[in-house]
Scaffold this motif. Structure first.
Motif, PDB file in Angstrom:
ATOM      1  N   LEU A 105      17.553 -17.632 -47.960  1.00 49.49           N
ATOM      2  CA  LEU A 105      16.212 -18.211 -47.866  1.00 49.49           C
ATOM      3  C   LEU A 105      15.946 -18.881 -46.522  1.00 49.49           C
ATOM      4  CD1 LEU A 105      16.013 -19.853 -51.421  1.00 49.49           C
ATOM      5  CD2 LEU A 105      14.872 -17.765 -50.665  1.00 49.49           C
ATOM      6  N   GLU A 106      16.945 -18.912 -45.638  1.00 53.86           N
ATOM      7  CA  GLU A 106      16.772 -19.669 -44.408  1.00 53.86           C
ATOM      8  C   GLU A 106      15.657 -19.111 -43.531  1.00 53.86           C
ATOM      9  OE1 GLU A 106      19.332 -21.526 -40.666  1.00 53.86           O
ATOM     10  OE2 GLU A 106      20.254 -20.020 -41.975  1.00 53.86           O
ATOM     11  N   GLU A 107      15.699 -17.821 -43.254  1.00 55.48           N
ATOM     12  CA  GLU A 107      14.668 -17.251 -42.382  1.00 55.48           C
ATOM     13  C   GLU A 107      13.286 -17.288 -43.018  1.00 55.48           C
ATOM     14  OE1 GLU A 107      14.619 -16.425 -39.127  1.00 55.48           O
ATOM     15  OE2 GLU A 107      16.520 -17.473 -39.251  1.00 55.48           O
ATOM     16  N   PRO A 108      13.151 -16.948 -44.315  1.00 55.63           N
ATOM     17  CA  PRO A 108      11.823 -17.087 -44.927  1.00 55.63           C
ATOM     18  C   PRO A 108      11.299 -18.523 -44.886  1.00 55.63           C
ATOM     19  CG  PRO A 108      13.218 -15.688 -46.296  1.00 55.63           C
ATOM     20  CD  PRO A 108      14.101 -16.249 -45.229  1.00 55.63           C
ATOM     21  N   CYS A 109      12.170 -19.502 -45.113  1.00 52.62           N
ATOM     22  CA  CYS A 109      11.743 -20.904 -45.038  1.00 52.62           C
ATOM     23  C   CYS A 109      11.325 -21.257 -43.613  1.00 52.62           C
ATOM     24  CB  CYS A 109      12.871 -21.833 -45.492  1.00 52.62           C
ATOM     25  SG  CYS A 109      13.110 -21.927 -47.276  1.00 52.62           S
ATOM     26  N   ARG A 110      12.129 -20.848 -42.655  1.00 56.36           N
ATOM     27  CA  ARG A 110      11.810 -21.133 -41.246  1.00 56.36           C
ATOM     28  C   ARG A 110      10.480 -20.485 -40.857  1.00 56.36           C
ATOM     29  NH1 ARG A 110      16.330 -19.902 -39.258  1.00 56.36           N
ATOM     30  NH2 ARG A 110      17.077 -22.005 -38.711  1.00 56.36           N
ATOM     31  N   ASN A 111      10.290 -19.249 -41.262  1.00 50.79           N
ATOM     32  CA  ASN A 111       9.044 -18.554 -40.922  1.00 50.79           C
ATOM     33  C   ASN A 111       7.828 -19.252 -41.532  1.00 50.79           C
ATOM     34  OD1 ASN A 111      10.453 -16.637 -39.460  1.00 50.79           O
ATOM     35  ND2 ASN A 111      10.611 -15.204 -41.178  1.00 50.79           N
ATOM     36  N   ALA A 112       8.005 -19.773 -42.753  1.00 55.24           N
ATOM     37  CA  ALA A 112       6.895 -20.499 -43.393  1.00 55.24           C
ATOM     38  C   ALA A 112       6.568 -21.779 -42.629  1.00 55.24           C
ATOM     39  CB  ALA A 112       7.249 -20.817 -44.843  1.00 55.24           C
ATOM     40  N   LEU A 113       7.600 -22.468 -42.151  1.00 55.97           N
ATOM     41  CA  LEU A 113       7.366 -23.685 -41.371  1.00 55.97           C
ATOM     42  C   LEU A 113       6.707 -23.362 -40.033  1.00 55.97           C
ATOM     43  CD1 LEU A 113      10.680 -25.671 -42.047  1.00 55.97           C
ATOM     44  CD2 LEU A 113       8.388 -26.228 -42.879  1.00 55.97           C
ATOM     45  N   ILE A 114       7.135 -22.284 -39.408  1.00 54.76           N
ATOM     46  CA  ILE A 114       6.510 -21.873 -38.147  1.00 54.76           C
ATOM     47  C   ILE A 114       5.038 -21.534 -38.378  1.00 54.76           C
ATOM     48  CG2 ILE A 114       6.489 -20.064 -36.370  1.00 54.76           C
ATOM     49  CD1 ILE A 114       9.565 -19.951 -36.684  1.00 54.76           C
ATOM     50  N   GLU A 115       4.775 -20.816 -39.465  1.00 56.33           N
ATOM     51  CA  GLU A 115       3.393 -20.481 -39.800  1.00 56.33           C
ATOM     52  C   GLU A 115       2.573 -21.752 -40.042  1.00 56.33           C
ATOM     53  OE1 GLU A 115       0.869 -18.320 -43.399  1.00 56.33           O
ATOM     54  OE2 GLU A 115       3.032 -17.950 -43.232  1.00 56.33           O
ATOM     55  N   ALA A 116       3.176 -22.722 -40.722  1.00 61.78           N
ATOM     56  CA  ALA A 116       2.474 -23.978 -40.997  1.00 61.78           C
ATOM     57  C   ALA A 116       2.141 -24.716 -39.697  1.00 61.78           C
ATOM     58  CB  ALA A 116       3.322 -24.863 -41.913  1.00 61.78           C
ATOM     59  N   GLU A 117       3.087 -24.740 -38.767  1.00 61.42           N
ATOM     60  CA  GLU A 117       2.833 -25.377 -37.472  1.00 61.42           C
ATOM     61  C   GLU A 117       1.672 -24.696 -36.753  1.00 61.42           C
ATOM     62  OE1 GLU A 117       6.055 -27.070 -34.868  1.00 61.42           O
ATOM     63  OE2 GLU A 117       7.296 -25.747 -36.110  1.00 61.42           O
ATOM     64  N   GLN A 118       1.631 -23.403 -36.860  1.00 65.00           N
ATOM     65  CA  GLN A 118       0.599 -22.644 -36.138  1.00 65.00           C
ATOM     66  C   GLN A 118      -0.782 -22.790 -36.767  1.00 65.00           C
ATOM     67  OE1 GLN A 118       2.392 -18.768 -36.322  1.00 65.00           O
ATOM     68  NE2 GLN A 118       3.617 -19.070 -34.453  1.00 65.00           N
ATOM     69  N   THR A 119      -0.830 -23.066 -38.071  1.00 67.53           N
ATOM     70  CA  THR A 119      -2.123 -23.117 -38.750  1.00 67.53           C
ATOM     71  C   THR A 119      -2.634 -24.542 -38.962  1.00 67.53           C
ATOM     72  OG1 THR A 119      -0.972 -22.970 -40.884  1.00 67.53           O
ATOM     73  CG2 THR A 119      -1.797 -20.919 -39.936  1.00 67.53           C
ATOM     74  N   ALA A 120      -1.769 -25.545 -38.764  1.00 70.51           N
ATOM     75  CA  ALA A 120      -2.196 -26.930 -38.974  1.00 70.51           C
ATOM     76  C   ALA A 120      -3.246 -27.331 -37.944  1.00 70.51           C
ATOM     77  CB  ALA A 120      -0.993 -27.862 -38.895  1.00 70.51           C
ATOM     78  N   LYS A 121      -4.274 -28.005 -38.416  1.00 68.34           N
ATOM     79  CA  LYS A 121      -5.333 -28.490 -37.517  1.00 68.34           C
ATOM     80  C   LYS A 121      -5.402 -30.010 -37.497  1.00 68.34           C
ATOM     81  CE  LYS A 121      -8.221 -24.366 -38.064  1.00 68.34           C
ATOM     82  NZ  LYS A 121      -9.543 -23.827 -38.514  1.00 68.34           N
TER      83      LYS A 121
END
Length: 807
Positions: free
Chosen positions: A568-584
């Motif tokens: 689950l490490e890469e899927p979790c990391r990718n979700a966090l990266i996506e969250a950083e990119q979409t946070a306003k």
């Protein structure tokens, strides 16, 4: 139990109150805690369009202009005054409109929000329902809204509920800089006004370990409906102020005085042939009276009379072995409870019964002296065992299931340790005055679902509540929250918030609470963060995974077991990266960045090195100046191992820096090593011997690989001499290649090692990834008799390996 309630001395209480007065929220830089106070009656707050007599206003603020006012009572308790100010401040933060705070209602035809019990006389039924609780009510009559509780903190909780119910605000974590998240807009619309809530439990708190008086965490607790921020009491907000601590029958300074004059009061250790202040002789005549007398004296000197007194055992298994304390105990039915062993570890029933019979005597005297103050004691270590005696109903038992229960399972779960199942059941039968002392500190453990089940069972037992240990959210001076005490809040801010809501009412749906938090705390990034939490929880809450965890489980072990081992490490990391990119929202982004930072820290702590697979490595990898090397992660954390920091060297910082970059092409491992050197000409080594195989002397580097029980060694010096061995056999030849060079500020090497030679036996392949334990070391000599060793991350040779994971 590190960090159990410490004794809160009179001086400490006074200091905390001083801190609150002088560092109150109005004087700090947190939104809602800025300097000054709301205005008092500035301008008109009536809507621009004249109102009919029966018009109900649906807004407190409309189009950036206030349509109402907040009315407070300047003679009320400071918690109610603070609540009225908080309401105005947060509405202004969200809308930009300055809503007046008046201590006399204006004559304007506007919306008026009355804050405090003094305005609620017409709501007799509600006040009767809320009597002697921390509950609150929000009621509306025409254009008047009333927020009140039976006691001041109830009013405070009501104001925060009003703000939450009619906006998107959330107090996501204590951090004053970015812990509160809300949207901004020109309107504050009234969506939900009629509310009445009471808590299930009387006691709801967090024992903030490691730091006393952490104001941010104490205020956050009160904003989220806790009432006992232990070690961070917020007296101005009507929090419970306790006396004493669960770690001793007497404060330590008092115990030391008695030890000088009356050593017989203290436990005799027959093994050490001595007495110490660590435990009491519970059969000392008059000791219960002394305990109560000292408490009365200390409480009389406190600036605020406490609601609760915590008197208990020390954090120790130590007990008294004197003749009296080893005598059989006569039980109520006339039978004798014989001691089975002198130690409490082997005979917890005898020692627990002895302890609680003593505390019954203390409770009896307490009721005659200070009946208005709740008396609590800790059921911990040997005293976690239910005694074979009745309990004084006025003695609150703080049951601490520690540390051999599996916290991933409810206490009454069939797979739970039978000892803890039985103990919890028996405590529920013994007393209605039962509460938990728990260990829900916010790290990688997500325990809300288990906690909700245990708390519902406690509710069935008629229990009083819960206190849990927790670390403070202390930011590092300067930017961000990167500080050891706030690491747990960085990685897992959601769980303490959810647990706080469960402390109020454990019958709430945990998944719904988590979704509520995610939606408000992360806003635009909520879908990505929901993905992240769903992934992690699928591992940690997997009912088929029987892994044992408790409060001592390290983040790195939890990360490895429930994330890495479940892929689950890469899927979790990718979700966090996506969250950083979409946070306003800026505060949402900081929350996510803190989670991501800590996530990567824990990942790095596992000692793994990801090795990229580059097919072009075969052609370009042997060239020092190939641009391919620049694509790779730089591994430059070379430190002097503390075990090798000798010869007067006090720091583990290496004299010169070292750097590794590693890649593979499926056939070979390519390692470039750079040994920085201010004077590479002084780097010493033997003259190059093309055909010799001997251990390099002088300035050299070592690479060790471990595969099962096989140890591979590769060593080389700055002149290109090289050595390899398999299980110390230097006649083994791997066919590896090496080239070295010196530059103006370093000596460098490139090693090309065939994977087939080091992955032949006992080698793991998981998910198409090759894994190999590795160790890297440099020796900086310059001709010295005492060369300096530095290793990757300061590891110790043959002890600390770092896992190479080949893509």
């Amino acid at each position: 139990m590190k960090g159990i309630f410490g004794t809160i001395t009179i001086l400490a209480i006074a200091a905390l109150i001083f801190v609150f007065f002088h560092l109150s929220p109005e004087n700090k830089g947190n939104p809602g805690e800025k300097k000054g106070s709301p205005s008092s009656g500035k301008g008109s707050t009536s809507p621009a369009t004249p109102l009919k007599a029966d018009t109900l206003l649906g807004y407190l603020v409309k189009d950036g202009k206030p349509w109402g006012e907040v009315v407070g009572n300047e003679d009320a308790h400071s918690a109610e005054i603070f609540a009225a100010k908080e309401l105005c401040i947060w509405v202004e933060e969200m809308t930009g409109a300055e809503t007046p705070l008046n201590y006399e209602p204006s004559t304007d035809k506007n919306l008026k929000i009355f804050v405090g019990k003094s305005f609620a006389s017409q709501w007799k039924s509600e006040l009767e329902t809320l009597s002697k609780t921390d509950g609150f009510a929000i009621r509306r009559k025409d254009n008047n809204i009333y927020i009140f509780g039976d006691r001041p903190r109830g009013t405070l909780y009501g104001v925060y509920a009003f703000l939450e119910n009619n906006s998107e605000i959330i107090w996501a974590r204590p951090n004053f800089s970015f812990g509160t998240v809300f949207g901004k807009g020109p309107d504050f619309k009234l969506e939900k006004v009629e509310v009445l809530e009471k808590p299930v439990f009387k006691l709801r708190g967090w024992n903030i370990c490691s730091l006393r008086g952490d104001k941010a965490t104490g205020v956050w607790e009160m904003r989220n409906r806790a009432n006992l921020p232990v070690q961070t009491p917020v007296q101005e907000l009507d929090s419970i102020i306790p006396y004493g601590g669960f770690e001793g029958l007497l404060p330590s300074q008092v115990a030391k005085e008695y030890f000088k004059s009356n050593p017989e009061y203290f436990a005799w250790d027959k093994f050490q042939k001595t007495r110490s202040t660590g435990a009491f002789c519970l059969n000392t005549p008059g000791l219960p009276d002394i305990v109560v007398k000292e408490a009365v004296t200390a409480i009389s000197k406190m600036p605020v009379r406490p609601e609760q007194a915590d008197i208990g055992m020390n954090d120790t298994w130590r007990v008294c072995h004197c003749e009296e304390c080893m005598k059989p105990i006569k039980l109520k039915d006339g039978s004798l409870l014989e001691p089975k062993d002198a130690t409490s570890e082997k005979d917890p029933v005898f020692r627990s019964t002895q302890y609680f019979m003593f505390m019954n005597k203390v409770a009896e005297r307490w009721q005659k002296t200070m009946p208005d103050i709740e008396l609590t004691t800790l059921s911990y270590i040997y005293a976690a065992e239910p005694p074979l005696c009745e309990l004084n109903p006025n003695l609150r038992i703080m049951f601490a299931p520690y540390p051999t229960n599996n916290e991933r399972l409810p206490l009454l779960h069939p797979d739970q340790d039978k000892v803890w199942r039985t103990r919890f059941e028996k405590w529920g039968e013994l007393t209605k005055n039962l509460a938990f002392y728990q260990y829900y500190s916010p790290n990688m453990r997500h325990l809300a679902k288990t906690a909700s089940i245990d708390l519902r069972q406690l509710q069935k037992f008629g229990g009083a509540g819960i206190v849990s240990e927790c670390g403070p959210d202390v930011p590092k001076l300067g930017e961000g929250s990167f500080h050891p005490l706030s690491y747990n809040w960085d990685i897992n801010p959601i769980e303490p918030w959810v647990l706080n809501r469960l402390f109020w009412d454990p019958n709430q749906d945990v998944d719904a609470l988590r979704k509520y938090y995610i939606k408000r705390a992360f806003r635009e990034a909520a879908p990505a963060m929901e993905k992240y939490y769903s992934l992690f929880l699928s591992g940690f809450e997997d009912p088929n995974d029987k892994t044992f965890t408790n409060c001592h489980a390290s983040d790195s072990n939890v990360f490895r077991i429930f994330i890495v081992d479940k892929n689950l490490e890469e899927p979790c990391r990718n979700a966090l990266i996506e969250a950083e990119q979409t946070a306003k929202n800026p505060n949402s982004l900081k929350l996510i960045q803190a989670i991501r930072r800590r996530f990567e820290m824990i990942s790095d702590s596992l000692g793994r090195i990801m090795v990229a697979n580059l097919p072009e490595a075969e052609k370009a990898g042997a060239a020092f100046d190939s641009p391919l090397w620049e694509k790779l992660r730089k591994l430059d954390e070379f430190k002097v191992p503390y075990s090798a920091a000798i010869y007067g060297k006090k720091s583990n910082e290496a004299t010169e820096e070292s750097e590794l970059r590693i890649m593979n092409d499926g056939k070979n491992l390519y390692i470039r090593f750079i040994a920085s050197d201010k004077d590479p000409a002084k780097a010493s080594a033997s003259a190059l011997h093309e055909n010799a195989e001997s251990w390099p002397k002088g300035d050299h580097a070592e690479i060790w690989f471990k595969s099962g029980n096989i140890l591979y060694t590769f060593a080389f010096d700055c002149n290109g001499n090289k050595y390899d061995a398999k299980n110390w056999d230097k006649t083994w030849d791997s066919g590896w290649r090496l080239k070295t060079r010196k530059t103006k500020d370093a000596w460098e090497a490139i090693a090309v090692i065939p994977l087939s030679d080091i992955t032949d036996i006992g080698f793991k392949k998981e998910d198409q990834k090759t894994r190999l334990k590795s160790f890297f070391l440099r020796e900086y000599a310059h001709g010295s008799k005492f060369p300096e060793e530095s290793s990757f991350k300061g590891g110790i040779i043959l002890k600390h390996y770092y896992e190479l994971i080949l893509e």
